[in-house]
Design an enzyme around this catalytic site. Structure first.
Site, mmCIF file in Angstrom:
data_model
loop_
_atom_site.group_PDB
_atom_site.id
_atom_site.type_symbol
_atom_site.label_atom_id
_atom_site.label_comp_id
_atom_site.label_asym_id
_atom_site.label_seq_id
_atom_site.Cartn_x
_atom_site.Cartn_y
_atom_site.Cartn_z
ATOM 1 N N GLU A 1 82.673 57.650 52.791
ATOM 2 C CA GLU A 1 82.951 58.536 53.918
ATOM 3 C C GLU A 1 84.422 58.964 53.997
ATOM 4 O OE1 GLU A 1 80.149 58.234 57.458
ATOM 5 O OE2 GLU A 1 80.890 56.182 57.214
ATOM 6 N N HIS B 1 75.656 56.680 64.752
ATOM 7 C CA HIS B 1 76.532 56.250 63.671
ATOM 8 C C HIS B 1 77.790 55.531 64.171
ATOM 9 C CE1 HIS B 1 78.996 57.678 59.876
ATOM 10 N NE2 HIS B 1 79.220 56.425 60.184
HETATM 11 MN MN MN Z 1 80.520 55.242 59.043
#
Ligand code: MN
Length: 239
Positions: free
Chosen positions: A81, A170
């Site tokens: 990410e 998330h």
């Molecule tokens: Mn994450």
């Protein structure tokens, strides 16, 4: 080959300490990350390789360009990410540090229509408004991770000019003008969420007004060292 001058050792040390503090304060666990813009080249940023934040040492730090490509590929795995960081640095030239976390207290506010708002002076920075990133708008059905440049750009666009964004299902991402600033915001965004949840059990909370929030945020931005020095002691032990 791109030559990037080495970052200030004090900045490197602060980035490592910031990782330890975020772990010690339970903002990150094995997951989540902290990055800082390179002090000598604003088109680069520093972040750990793929590693739990509590384990990061100076040797684990990697320099990335704003496309989140490592300047020197050390042949190790990187955070999937990392595009969260690169795309925010691209979109927000004034941002110096970024935290991405899955702090549990923040999750309910990203998953419901109840907005996260400043319930006390320590989190006045939330008065600017807290957008929610809906990954389906850009990615459709995904594994929820922001692991492409396109998703990173969509997140940065949803963040706009705000200090914090919640990510539905998330976690959250926050930005600041220094490592100390963004760590402060991460800690107090999570504390605010816990307190707001408690207040909602009692009734309808009275939040800080927009003006109160601005004044409180200005006040606390001048006291970052006071919090940092204590958190550092707790995270690293007396030395
Ligand atoms: Mn994450």
């Amino acid at each position: 080959m791109t030559i990037v001058p080495p970052a200030d050792p004090a900045l490197v040390a602060e980035l490592v300490t910031g990782n330890r503090i975020l772990y010690d304060q339970k903002i990150v666990d094995a997951f989540g990350h902290l990055s800082v813009r390179h002090d000598k080249d604003p088109t680069k940023y520093l972040m750990s390789r793929h590693l739990a934040p509590g384990l990061v040492t100076p040797d684990d730090l990697v320099t990335f360009d704003l496309d989140s490509v490592p300047v020197v590929d050390i042949g190790k795995r990187y955070y999937s990410e990392r595009f969260i960081h690169g795309e925010i640095y691209k979109a927000r030239p004034e941002v110096v540090a970024v935290v991405h976390c899955h702090a549990p207290q923040l999750i309910p506010f990203g998953a419901t229509k109840v907005p996260l708002r400043p319930i006390y002076h320590m989190s006045g920075f939330l008065g600017a408004g807290v957008p929610i990133f809906e990954i389906r708008d850009t990615g459709g059905i995904t594994d929820m991770l922001v692991r492409t440049p396109v998703l990173g750009r969509a997140l940065a666009a949803s963040l706009g000019d705000k200090p914090v964004i919640l990510m539905r299902g998330h976690g959250a991402t926050m930005v600041g003008n220094s490592i100390k600033h963004v760590v402060y915001r991460a800690v107090y965004a999570a504390l605010n969420a816990a307190l707001q949840m408690e207040a909602l059990r009692l009734g309808e909370p009275m939040f800080l007004s927009e003006e109160e929030a601005v004044l409180a945020a200005q006040r606390n931005d001048n006291a970052l060292d006071r919090a940092w020095n204590m958190w550092q002691r707790e995270a690293l032990g007396a030395n």
